[in-house]
Write an enzyme that holds these catalytic residues in place. Structure first.
Site, PDB file in Angstrom:
ATOM      1  N   GLY A  35       0.964  -1.070   0.002  1.00 12.48           N
ATOM      2  CA  GLY A  35       0.082   0.028  -0.126  1.00 12.48           C
ATOM      3  C   GLY A  35       0.695   1.228   0.055  1.00 12.48           C
ATOM      4  CB  THR A  36       2.855   1.902  -2.490  1.00 15.16           C
ATOM      5  OG1 THR A  36       3.737   1.125  -1.668  1.00 15.16           O
ATOM      6  CG2 THR A  36       3.709   3.029  -3.239  1.00 15.16           C
ATOM      7  CB  THR A  37       2.544   7.493  -1.774  1.00 20.28           C
ATOM      8  OG1 THR A  37       1.639   7.224  -0.838  1.00 20.28           O
ATOM      9  CG2 THR A  37       2.206   8.684  -2.562  1.00 20.28           C
TER      10      THR A  37
END
Lengths: 339, 265
Positions: free
Chosen positions: B42-44
């Site tokens: 779960g990232t940016t």
């Protein structure tokens, strides 16, 4: 399979080989048992080493044709999920499927100033029962690479054995010491191919020409490269210890103490981990496998009455085998074969 | 202005979020299920073009369920000397896709006799993503510099579309950045402006998205080469209602015995 073309002509055909029987007279039906034998053998898949045998006689001609591709089936690769529906049906009917041996575990690794230290607990569980109180979770991969395994015990054993063999062949092929990234790539490709069904979570550590390396490998095939790592059900407890006390440039003793502390934290705070602490120190050119480095859970209760059979039991035979027999291998001088 | 109507039409926003949150059950099973979840990021991730090159930025959190498996991961991986890839989604899928494409690009470079273009790299990523769309879950941003087109950013989200964009955002944290970029994006920024924008954006997403965190990593690619930068959590600006990092008692106690650095998320 048997077709009557004319009143006197029979054609026999089967999936794997074609039988052609042309009969010109009903009298030739006495050859039918022979054909039935061939047909049965084919249907029952009994091995036949007959190739294109053709037999002609005055009244009948039959040809046994063997399709080259049909009989030699190449086994399909990968998992076969054919029995899953049957298993589901049985489970609905109330059959409890056998549970597999899991190593609900604490495994850790850390990099210290001269190399890598790996640690593991020694409990193997089968559901709520401890199946093995002193199992070995630190697996050998290469003389300079070891791998701790968490998850299903069979999967970790099989995967590490398999890749260990591949590494040995690679060493013979290249003539060099194995590198940790080689083991990493082999393991990650294997696990990715099985899409997480091979439930093996690994901590891979070793020292090679490029230096000390520590990697974690997850069952789906993803990897991380870290200075300190923990895996298994006790990983949260062990990671708490590492996050508080890890620093770069630890000495060997400090490293071993920290690893032991982390594993103990897993042993005492996680139900899936327990028994003893195994430690493995890998440095450039040497390694030390400290099996049962710490045994914080000794068996303290010994029955005062002694462990004998009850009075009702009849002892038929008493045979005492000493537990460890040290076998000495003596090399009789000379390698050469002598007549 | 936040509109409730827009929320119901936002189904596509969740394409990169963690979709493997397991329902909790009693006992050890919940922890085991968490730790055996697919390793997800779960990232940016952000890719931005500027006048002369591109800047790729990402956070560093990799989670398995609700446990942070790696708080300092590197999500910007190298494909060739001049093309880099930002990975999001399933860690295993994105790592393997990047490994395959690195191999293919290496072969392509040898056959071509000159460095591969960003377009080729992005299309190779797209081919793998599209043809295996049923089995892969990886949202990727390809960015690089080549001598024909200059700096280029290509987004290859789930499903395998390829979209050439002046800037691209991806990952679960990107949902909080669409409005920010609509306002702040300008064409033809300088390198420093662009890098400040990327760092600001990632830190905003980290502040609001639970699945993003750790440090901010940036990679600047231009005609001169590649520069990697690293911004630890304590150097990032604080946003609305964020508390400043404090030394805990643990750090004070341990600093007397060893030279431990204060722990900052």
């Amino acid at each position: 399979m048997m077709k009557l073309l004319t009143s006197q002509t029979w054609v026999l055909a089967s999936k794997r080989c074609r039988f052609l029987l042309l009969s010109s007279s009903p009298r030739q039906l006495r050859y039918l048992p022979l054909l039935i034998r061939f047909l049965l053998a084919d249907l029952l898949q009994i091995g036949h080493s007959v190739n294109n045998r053709s037999c002609t006689c005055k009244f009948i001609t039959f040809t046994y044709l063997k399709m080259p591709s049909d009989t030699m089936d190449v086994p399909k690769t990968g998992f076969s999920f054919d029995l899953c529906r049957r298993n589901d049906m049985l489970a609905k009917k109330g059959l409890k499927s056998p549970s597999y041996l899991k190593t609900g575990t604490t495994i850790v690794g850390l990099i210290f100033e001269n190399g890598v230290i790996l640690g593991a607990d020694t409990r193997a569980t089968e559901g709520p029962i401890v199946a093995d109180k002193n199992c070995e979770k630190i697996h050998y991969m290469a003389p300079n690479i070891y791998c701790c395994g968490a998850g299903t015990a069979a999967d970790t054993e099989a995967v590490t054995d398999n890749i260990s063999s591949q590494l040995k062949l690679h060493r013979y092929h290249t003539g060099r010491e194995s590198r940790v990234v080689t083991a990493l790539t082999l393991l990650k490709s294997h696990l990715f191919r099985y899409q997480g069904h091979v439930s093996a979570a690994l901590v891979l550590g070793g020292v090679d020409v490029t230096g000390p390396h520590l990697h974690t490998i997850y069952p789906h095939g993803s990897t991380d490269t870290l200075p300190y790592a923990t895996m298994g059900s006790g990983s949260l407890a062990a990671m708490a210890i590492f996050e508080s006390e890890y620093r770069e440039g630890l000495t060997r003793d400090e490293g071993v103490n920290l690893v032991t502390k982390a594993i103990c934290s897993g042993i005492f705070n996680d139900l899936g981990s327990g028994s003893n602490v195994d430690v493995c120190v890998i440095e450039k050119g040497k390694k030390e496998y400290l099996r049962n480095h710490l045994t914080p859970n000794p068996r303290t209760y010994v029955s005062s009455r002694g462990y004998t059979f009850s009075k009702k039991a009849e002892v038929l035979l008493t045979k005492i085998t000493p537990q460890k027999e040290l076998v000495e291998v003596v090399e009789v001088g000379g390698d050469a074969m002598e007549e | 202005m936040f509109e409730w109507d827009s929320v119901s039409t936002c189904s596509f926003f969740f394409f990169d979020c963690l979709i493997n949150y397991n329902r909790f059950s009693e006992g050890m099973d919940s922890i085991m299920k968490d730790l055996n979840s697919p390793h997800s990021m779960g990232t940016t991730i952000i890719g931005v073009t500027y006048d002369g090159g591109v800047i790729l930025g990402a956070d560093s959190r990799t989670s398995t369920g609700l446990y942070v498996a790696n708080r300092a991961s590197d999500k910007i991986t190298q494909l060739t000397d001049n093309v880099y890839l930002c990975r999001s989604g399933s860690a295993a899928d994105s790592q393997l896709v990047s490994d395959y494409v690195r191999h293919f690009l290496h072969q392509h470079t040898i056959q071509l006799g000159q460095p591969a273009t960003v377009k080729v790299a992005a299309n190779l990523i797209r081919l793998l993503s599209y043809n295996n769309k049923n089995m892969l879950q990886a949202g990727l941003i390809v960015g690089g510099w080549d001598k024909y087109e200059g700096g280029k950013i290509y987004g290859v989200p789930l499903g395998g579309t390829i979209v050439e964009q002046p800037f691209a955002i991806g990952g679960s944290g990107s949902t909080y950045l669409y409005g920010f970029f609509d306002q702040e994006w300008k064409n033809g920024m300088t390198k420093d402006e662009a890098e400040k924008l990327v760092v600001k954006a990632v830190s905003l997403a980290i502040a609001r998205d639970g699945a993003s965190g750790g440090v901010v990593r940036t990679v600047i690619i231009n005609s001169e080469g590649v520069t990697r930068n690293f911004y630890p959590g304590d150097t990032l600006p604080l946003w609305h209602e964020e508390l400043p990092p404090q030394n805990s008692l643990l750090d004070i106690l341990s600093s007397s015995s060893s030279s431990a650095e204060p722990m900052v998320s």
